[in-house]
Design a protein around this motif. Structure first.
Motif: not given
Length: 125
Positions: A48-56, A23-32
């Motif tokens: 990516a921001e829309s995708y990670f907002t949903d993942m959070e 649940h480290d979405y800041k780190e996850a964003r680095k891969y996209a």
């Protein structure tokens, strides 16, 4: 925003999934890539921001069964904990410039839809 470029597509995808499990979405964003596209059974996202907002919001957990890589394409077969249901999924990750640019996920949505239907039938209070 800090950028990370990794050359091994398999390791990029594994890094993303580890970060999502943590649940480290800041780190996850680095891969996209910022313009990453997601296409799934229950919807699509552009960016990516829309995708990670949903993942959070969803707080999913991935249990990898197999991973295959060929060039800049990575295929992951995994169990996904979603809405208290374990769903078998296949994710096709495509990388551009060392980061994920496209993700397509397929699975049988019936268990999720049935669980949502059951939850909607519960009396309030």
């Amino acid at each position: 925003m800090e950028t990370t470029t990794l050359q091994n597509p398999r390791e990029v995808v594994l890094g993303l999934l580890r970060a999502l499990n943590d649940h480290d979405y800041k780190e996850a964003r680095k891969y996209a890539n910022p313009d990453m596209k997601f296409d799934g059974v229950l919807g699509s996202r552009n960016g990516a921001e829309s995708y990670f907002t949903d993942m959070e919001k969803m707080q999913l957990e991935y249990s990898i069964r197999r991973i295959f890589a060929e060039g800049n394409d990575v295929c992951v077969l995994y169990d996904l904990l979603m809405d208290d249901e374990i769903i078998f999924c296949c994710g096709w990750y495509q990388l551009t410039n060392g980061k994920i640019s496209n993700l397509r996920v397929v699975f049988d949505p019936r268990p999720v839809l049935e669980a949502q239907e059951r939850d909607n039938q519960l009396p309030n209070g």
